[in-house]
Structures are given as structure tokens and as C-alpha cells.
Design a protein around this motif. Structure first.
Motif, PDB file in Angstrom:
ATOM      1  N   VAL A  82       0.887  -1.199   0.079  1.00  0.00           N
ATOM      2  CA  VAL A  82      -0.085  -0.079  -0.034  1.00  0.00           C
ATOM      3  C   VAL A  82       0.975   1.246   0.020  1.00  0.00           C
ATOM      4  O   VAL A  82       0.582   2.319  -0.678  1.00  0.00           O
ATOM      5  CB  VAL A  82      -1.045   0.040   1.217  1.00  0.00           C
ATOM      6  N   ALA A  83       1.875   1.265   0.925  1.00  0.00           N
ATOM      7  CA  ALA A  83       2.835   2.354   0.868  1.00  0.00           C
ATOM      8  C   ALA A  83       3.507   2.635  -0.482  1.00  0.00           C
ATOM      9  O   ALA A  83       3.758   3.629  -0.991  1.00  0.00           O
ATOM     10  CB  ALA A  83       3.804   2.099   1.974  1.00  0.00           C
ATOM     11  N   LEU A  84       3.967   1.546  -1.080  1.00  0.00           N
ATOM     12  CA  LEU A  84       4.664   1.907  -2.494  1.00  0.00           C
ATOM     13  C   LEU A  84       3.478   2.291  -3.398  1.00  0.00           C
ATOM     14  O   LEU A  84       4.038   3.144  -4.055  1.00  0.00           O
ATOM     15  CB  LEU A  84       4.867   0.427  -2.958  1.00  0.00           C
ATOM     16  N   SER A  85       2.077   2.081  -3.669  1.00  0.00           N
ATOM     17  CA  SER A  85       1.337   2.506  -4.366  1.00  0.00           C
ATOM     18  C   SER A  85       1.001   3.807  -4.263  1.00  0.00           C
ATOM     19  O   SER A  85       0.545   4.573  -5.054  1.00  0.00           O
ATOM     20  CB  SER A  85       0.067   1.705  -4.142  1.00  0.00           C
ATOM     21  N   GLU A  86       1.182   4.464  -2.648  1.00  0.00           N
ATOM     22  CA  GLU A  86       0.812   5.932  -2.390  1.00  0.00           C
ATOM     23  C   GLU A  86       2.155   6.566  -2.358  1.00  0.00           C
ATOM     24  O   GLU A  86       2.060   7.852  -2.078  1.00  0.00           O
ATOM     25  CB  GLU A  86       0.142   5.699  -1.103  1.00  0.00           C
ATOM     26  N   PHE A  91      10.541   2.313  -3.844  1.00  0.00           N
ATOM     27  CA  PHE A  91      10.808   0.894  -4.251  1.00  0.00           C
ATOM     28  C   PHE A  91      12.392   0.478  -4.158  1.00  0.00           C
ATOM     29  O   PHE A  91      12.760  -0.506  -3.764  1.00  0.00           O
ATOM     30  CB  PHE A  91      10.434   0.713  -5.899  1.00  0.00           C
ATOM     31  N   ALA A  92      13.344   1.269  -4.598  1.00  0.00           N
ATOM     32  CA  ALA A  92      14.554   1.107  -4.757  1.00  0.00           C
ATOM     33  C   ALA A  92      15.028   0.861  -3.233  1.00  0.00           C
ATOM     34  O   ALA A  92      15.907  -0.188  -2.865  1.00  0.00           O
ATOM     35  CB  ALA A  92      15.479   1.918  -5.303  1.00  0.00           C
ATOM     36  N   LYS A  93      14.839   1.809  -2.451  1.00  0.00           N
ATOM     37  CA  LYS A  93      15.224   1.774  -1.047  1.00  0.00           C
ATOM     38  C   LYS A  93      14.692   0.330  -0.194  1.00  0.00           C
ATOM     39  O   LYS A  93      15.335  -0.048   0.481  1.00  0.00           O
ATOM     40  CB  LYS A  93      14.811   3.100  -0.099  1.00  0.00           C
ATOM     41  N   ALA A  94      13.526   0.151  -0.740  1.00  0.00           N
ATOM     42  CA  ALA A  94      12.692  -0.949  -0.051  1.00  0.00           C
ATOM     43  C   ALA A  94      13.478  -2.479  -0.619  1.00  0.00           C
ATOM     44  O   ALA A  94      13.650  -3.270   0.236  1.00  0.00           O
ATOM     45  CB  ALA A  94      11.490  -0.823  -0.253  1.00  0.00           C
ATOM     46  N   LEU A  95      13.799  -2.202  -1.822  1.00  0.00           N
ATOM     47  CA  LEU A  95      14.486  -3.616  -2.415  1.00  0.00           C
ATOM     48  C   LEU A  95      15.903  -3.813  -1.680  1.00  0.00           C
ATOM     49  O   LEU A  95      16.184  -4.731  -1.165  1.00  0.00           O
ATOM     50  CB  LEU A  95      14.530  -3.321  -3.864  1.00  0.00           C
ATOM     51  N   LEU A  96      16.512  -2.613  -1.319  1.00  0.00           N
ATOM     52  CA  LEU A  96      17.941  -2.570  -0.825  1.00  0.00           C
ATOM     53  C   LEU A  96      17.930  -2.989   0.434  1.00  0.00           C
ATOM     54  O   LEU A  96      18.632  -3.604   1.041  1.00  0.00           O
ATOM     55  CB  LEU A  96      18.668  -1.346  -1.054  1.00  0.00           C
ATOM     56  N   SER A  97      16.978  -2.688   1.172  1.00  0.00           N
ATOM     57  CA  SER A  97      16.682  -2.856   2.675  1.00  0.00           C
ATOM     58  C   SER A  97      15.921  -4.184   2.857  1.00  0.00           C
ATOM     59  O   SER A  97      15.900  -4.633   4.086  1.00  0.00           O
ATOM     60  CB  SER A  97      15.827  -1.702   3.360  1.00  0.00           C
ATOM     61  N   ARG A 111      14.378  -3.190 -16.040  1.00  0.00           N
ATOM     62  CA  ARG A 111      12.987  -2.653 -16.343  1.00  0.00           C
ATOM     63  C   ARG A 111      12.152  -2.227 -15.382  1.00  0.00           C
ATOM     64  O   ARG A 111      11.567  -1.086 -15.408  1.00  0.00           O
ATOM     65  CB  ARG A 111      12.199  -3.566 -17.457  1.00  0.00           C
ATOM     66  N   MET A 112      11.808  -3.131 -14.440  1.00  0.00           N
ATOM     67  CA  MET A 112      11.081  -2.820 -13.159  1.00  0.00           C
ATOM     68  C   MET A 112      11.641  -1.475 -12.432  1.00  0.00           C
ATOM     69  O   MET A 112      10.513  -0.548 -12.097  1.00  0.00           O
ATOM     70  CB  MET A 112      10.889  -3.832 -12.358  1.00  0.00           C
ATOM     71  N   ARG A 113      12.955  -1.539 -12.304  1.00  0.00           N
ATOM     72  CA  ARG A 113      13.679  -0.328 -11.459  1.00  0.00           C
ATOM     73  C   ARG A 113      13.265   0.915 -12.360  1.00  0.00           C
ATOM     74  O   ARG A 113      12.819   1.967 -11.778  1.00  0.00           O
ATOM     75  CB  ARG A 113      14.919  -0.655 -11.441  1.00  0.00           C
ATOM     76  N   LYS A 114      13.101   0.958 -13.770  1.00  0.00           N
ATOM     77  CA  LYS A 114      13.057   2.025 -14.332  1.00  0.00           C
ATOM     78  C   LYS A 114      11.156   2.519 -14.388  1.00  0.00           C
ATOM     79  O   LYS A 114      10.940   3.539 -14.664  1.00  0.00           O
ATOM     80  CB  LYS A 114      13.361   2.024 -15.775  1.00  0.00           C
ATOM     81  N   LEU A 115      10.555   1.560 -14.406  1.00  0.00           N
ATOM     82  CA  LEU A 115       9.377   1.861 -14.501  1.00  0.00           C
ATOM     83  C   LEU A 115       8.454   2.207 -12.889  1.00  0.00           C
ATOM     84  O   LEU A 115       7.603   3.137 -13.180  1.00  0.00           O
ATOM     85  CB  LEU A 115       8.384   0.380 -14.642  1.00  0.00           C
ATOM     86  N   LEU A 116       9.171   1.695 -12.032  1.00  0.00           N
ATOM     87  CA  LEU A 116       8.706   2.176 -10.511  1.00  0.00           C
ATOM     88  C   LEU A 116       9.659   3.214  -9.991  1.00  0.00           C
ATOM     89  O   LEU A 116       9.411   3.922  -9.238  1.00  0.00           O
ATOM     90  CB  LEU A 116       8.655   0.762 -10.001  1.00  0.00           C
TER      91      LEU A 116
END
Length: 116
Positions: A82-86, A91-97, A111-116
Motif C-alpha cells: 500500500v505504501a509503495l502504491s501511495e 521501491f529501490a530503497k525498499a528493495l535494498l533494505s 525494467r522494473m526499476r525504471k518503471l517504478l
């Protein structure tokens, strides 16, 4: 903890954002892929397809159900989804953590990194 319906709404928001990108950017970064989002705290998997129109054919089922392996697999908590969508969570910080797990080919990850 967010509900399944709140997660479905969050996925819809992300889909709308993808669909609103200009066509040139979508053509550059979107390749038709199967996507699954496992919401760990709800023990639910959302299955969908990433396309030029956004995320289409979204269905959900219990994580224990037999499902085909998606090309892009994301694992996240309901609150983080929900936080990502808002745009309250990057996204990148959440992925790295480690708050988000992404299992995909290297090309799909980029591709996902560039989209989000």
C-alpha cells in the motif's frame, strides 16, 4: 496490516500509473511478463500480467495454492504494498533494505526499476 481489498486497490493504482506513462516510455520499458505479488502477512498471491495497458488480469489466491511460476515474482508485506502504491515508500530503497524481494531476470529487474 492492510486487507486483501486494500492490496487489490494498491495494485490497481500501480496499474493506473503504468497506463498513464507516455507511450514511448512504455514501449521502451515494458515487455509482456507474468507477475506474481506474494503478500507475506496475508498469505495471498496476486497473479497478473504486465502489458502496455498496465497490470491486467489480476487474480488472488492463497499462497498455499498451486500456481505457475511467474516471470517476475515480488514478495512484500501488505502495508509496504500500500505504501509503495501511495509513493510513501521508495521501491529501490525498499528493495535494498530487504522489505521487498524481487525474483526476476536481470533484464526484467532493470525494467522494473525504471518503471517504478
Amino acid at each position: 496490516m492492510a486487507t486483501i481489498e486494500e492490496c487489490r486497490t494498491a495494485i490497481g493504482k500501480v496499474s493506473d500509473e503504468i497506463a498513464q506513462l507516455d507511450e514511448a516510455r512504455r514501449r521502451k520499458h515494458i515487455v509482456d511478463r507474468t507477475v506474481s505479488v506474494t503478500v507475506s502477512d496475508l498469505r495471498t498471491v496476486f497473479e497478473m500480467r504486465l502489458s502496455m495497458q498496465g497490470l491486467v488480469g489480476v487474480t488472488d489466491q492463497p499462497a498455499s495454492a498451486e500456481i505457475e511460476r511467474a516471470q517476475v515474482r515480488i514478495t512484500v508485506s501488505s502495508d509496504d504494498l500500500v505504501a509503495l502504491s501511495e509513493d510513501r515508500l521508495d521501491f529501490a530503497k525498499a528493495l535494498l533494505s530487504g522489505r521487498i524481494k524481487l525474483d526476476a531476470s536481470l533484464g526484467d529487474m532493470m525494467r522494473m526499476r525504471k518503471l517504478l
